[in-house]
Write a protein that holds these residues in place. Structure first.
Motif, PDB file in Angstrom:
ATOM      1  N   UNK A  17       0.781  -1.298   0.109  1.00 42.78           N
ATOM      2  CA  UNK A  17      -0.154  -0.044   0.031  1.00 42.78           C
ATOM      3  C   UNK A  17       0.706   1.197   0.034  1.00 42.78           C
ATOM      4  N   UNK A  18       2.027   1.227   0.591  1.00 43.35           N
ATOM      5  CA  UNK A  18       2.738   2.376   0.764  1.00 43.35           C
ATOM      6  C   UNK A  18       3.610   2.374  -0.742  1.00 43.35           C
ATOM      7  N   UNK A  19       3.703   1.467  -1.437  1.00 43.20           N
ATOM      8  CA  UNK A  19       4.411   1.533  -2.529  1.00 43.20           C
ATOM      9  C   UNK A  19       3.547   2.325  -3.489  1.00 43.20           C
ATOM     10  N   UNK A  20       2.193   1.817  -3.462  1.00 37.73           N
ATOM     11  CA  UNK A  20       1.190   2.546  -4.336  1.00 37.73           C
ATOM     12  C   UNK A  20       1.175   4.151  -4.061  1.00 37.73           C
ATOM     13  N   UNK A  21       1.089   4.314  -2.894  1.00 38.91           N
ATOM     14  CA  UNK A  21       1.153   5.810  -2.360  1.00 38.91           C
ATOM     15  C   UNK A  21       2.384   6.545  -2.901  1.00 38.91           C
ATOM     16  N   UNK A  22       3.577   5.890  -2.964  1.00 37.96           N
ATOM     17  CA  UNK A  22       4.855   6.334  -3.391  1.00 37.96           C
ATOM     18  C   UNK A  22       4.848   6.657  -4.880  1.00 37.96           C
ATOM     19  N   UNK A  23       4.300   5.599  -5.409  1.00 41.97           N
ATOM     20  CA  UNK A  23       4.166   5.635  -7.051  1.00 41.97           C
ATOM     21  C   UNK A  23       3.245   6.940  -7.524  1.00 41.97           C
ATOM     22  N   UNK A  87       9.350  10.368   1.484  1.00 45.35           N
ATOM     23  CA  UNK A  87      10.915  10.154   1.290  1.00 45.35           C
ATOM     24  C   UNK A  87      11.608  11.113   2.237  1.00 45.35           C
ATOM     25  N   UNK A  88      11.008  12.215   2.703  1.00 44.39           N
ATOM     26  CA  UNK A  88      11.744  12.971   3.909  1.00 44.39           C
ATOM     27  C   UNK A  88      11.644  12.246   5.093  1.00 44.39           C
ATOM     28  N   UNK A  89      10.749  11.512   5.156  1.00 44.01           N
ATOM     29  CA  UNK A  89      10.626  10.401   6.601  1.00 44.01           C
ATOM     30  C   UNK A  89      11.238   9.279   6.478  1.00 44.01           C
ATOM     31  N   UNK A 180      14.291  -7.473 -14.718  1.00 43.18           N
ATOM     32  CA  UNK A 180      13.758  -8.775 -14.871  1.00 43.18           C
ATOM     33  C   UNK A 180      12.129  -8.533 -15.142  1.00 43.18           C
ATOM     34  N   UNK A 181      11.941  -8.276 -16.242  1.00 36.04           N
ATOM     35  CA  UNK A 181      10.570  -8.030 -16.600  1.00 36.04           C
ATOM     36  C   UNK A 181       9.382  -8.697 -16.142  1.00 36.04           C
ATOM     37  N   UNK A 182       8.215  -8.356 -15.881  1.00 30.66           N
ATOM     38  CA  UNK A 182       7.038  -8.954 -15.789  1.00 30.66           C
ATOM     39  C   UNK A 182       7.175  -9.550 -14.137  1.00 30.66           C
ATOM     40  N   UNK A 183       8.033  -9.003 -13.377  1.00 31.90           N
ATOM     41  CA  UNK A 183       8.158  -9.543 -12.058  1.00 31.90           C
ATOM     42  C   UNK A 183       7.275  -8.853 -10.851  1.00 31.90           C
ATOM     43  N   UNK A 184       6.606  -7.743 -11.386  1.00 34.55           N
ATOM     44  CA  UNK A 184       5.878  -6.565 -10.477  1.00 34.55           C
ATOM     45  C   UNK A 184       4.650  -6.275 -11.205  1.00 34.55           C
ATOM     46  N   UNK A 185       3.531  -6.101 -10.522  1.00 31.73           N
ATOM     47  CA  UNK A 185       2.531  -5.392 -11.349  1.00 31.73           C
ATOM     48  C   UNK A 185       2.077  -4.068 -10.691  1.00 31.73           C
ATOM     49  N   UNK A 186       3.274  -3.528 -10.045  1.00 34.34           N
ATOM     50  CA  UNK A 186       2.991  -2.225  -9.420  1.00 34.34           C
ATOM     51  C   UNK A 186       2.542  -1.155 -10.105  1.00 34.34           C
TER      52      UNK A 186
END
Ligand code: MD3
Ligand code: FE
Length: 205
Positions: A17-23, A87-89, A180-186
Motif C-alpha cells: 500500500x505504501x508503494x502505491x502511494x509512493x508511485x 521520502x523525507x520521513x 527482470x521484466x514481469x516481476x511486479x504489477x506495481x
C-alpha cells in the motif's frame, strides 16, 4: 576490501500500500518535471534510463556540461518539485544524518534499460549516505569496491526495498546489470523506478 560495513539493505521496507502511494507521489512529480533523456558527457551518447528529480537540487547530465547538480529542470527550466513527505520521513528514519536530503534523483528503467558501473561522486558531502528506493520490476544490481576492478557482489533489488549506502559503500562502484521484466504489477506500464535521496552540500556551508 569489504563494503559490507556501509551497505545496509532493508528488504520490503515499504509495504504494497505504501508503494502505491509512493508511485502516486512520483507521478505527480513527473507531471510537473517530466522524465528526460540524459546524455553522457563529451560523447553525447544517450543513456537508456530516463531521469528527473525532486528537491532543491537535481542531478543532471548532458553532452556539453556533463554531470552536475542544478536547481532547475534541464528542459522546462523550472525549479524541481518538492521531495514527497514519505521520502523525507524515510531519510529521517534511516540516514543517520543531521540534515535533510537536497536531491531525489528519479530513474525510470524500461525493460531494456541498464546502468553501467559508476561511482556517485558529484556530491560535496560524502559523510551523508545515499538512500535508494526500488519500485516496480526487479533489477539485478552489482556493487564492488572503491576501485573499478574490485570484486563485485550481485543481488536483486525488488519493489519496496530500501538500500542505505554509507561508510565504505558510499564511494563503491555499482550499477544495474539487467531488468527482470514481469516481476511486479506495481507499474501498469512495467519497468522500474529507482529513487535516490542525496545530500549534496555540507550543512551550514
Ligand atoms: C552503491 N542508481 O542513480 S540505486 C544512481 O537502481 C544509481 O537506479 C541505481 O546508481 C538504480 O546513481 C542503483 C542503489 C545505489 C545507489 C547509490 C550507491 C547503490 C549504491 C552508491 C554507492 C554504492
Ligand atoms: Fe549510482
Amino acid at each position: 576490501m569489504s563494503i559490507s560495513q556501509g551497505f545496509r539493505s532493508l528488504p520490503g521496507y515499504f509495504e504494497p500500500a505504501a508503494q502505491i502511494r509512493l508511485v502516486e507521489a512520483i507521478r505527480c512529480v513527473i507531471a510537473d518535471a517530466p522524465l528526460y533523456v540524459p546524455a553522457m558527457p563529451k560523447t553525447g551518447k544517450q543513456m537508456s534510463v530516463r531521469m528527473t528529480n525532486c528537491g532543491s537540487l537535481g542531478w543532471v547530465t548532458d553532452k556539453e556540461r556533463g554531470y552536475r547538480y542544478q536547481a532547475v529542470h534541464p528542459v522546462t527550466e523550472r525549479p524541481w518539485p518538492a521531495i514527497p513527505c514519505a521520502l523525507l520521513d524515510l531519510w529521517s528514519g534511516v540516514a543517520g544524518y543531521p540534515a535533510p536530503p537536497e536531491a531525489c534523483l528519479i530513474n525510470y528503467y524500461s525493460h531494456a534499460a541498464r546502468m553501467g558501473s559508476h561511482r556517485d561522486a558529484d556530491e560535496q558531502d560524502f559523510a551523508a549516505p545515499v538512500v535508494s528506493v526500488s519500485l516496480g520490476d526487479d533489477a539485478v544490481f552489482h556493487v564492488g569496491g572503491p576501485g573499478r576492478n574490485d570484486p563485485k557482489t550481485r543481488m536483486t533489488l525488488r519493489s519496496g526495498d530500501v538500500v542505505v549506502l554509507g561508510g565504505d559503500a558510499r564511494l563503491a562502484y555499482h550499477g544495474i546489470d539487467k531488468m527482470l521484466p514481469g516481476t511486479s504489477s506495481l507499474l501498469g506500464e512495467g519497468g522500474r523506478f529507482n529513487l535516490t535521496l542525496r545530500r549534496v552540500t555540507k550543512p551550514g556551508s
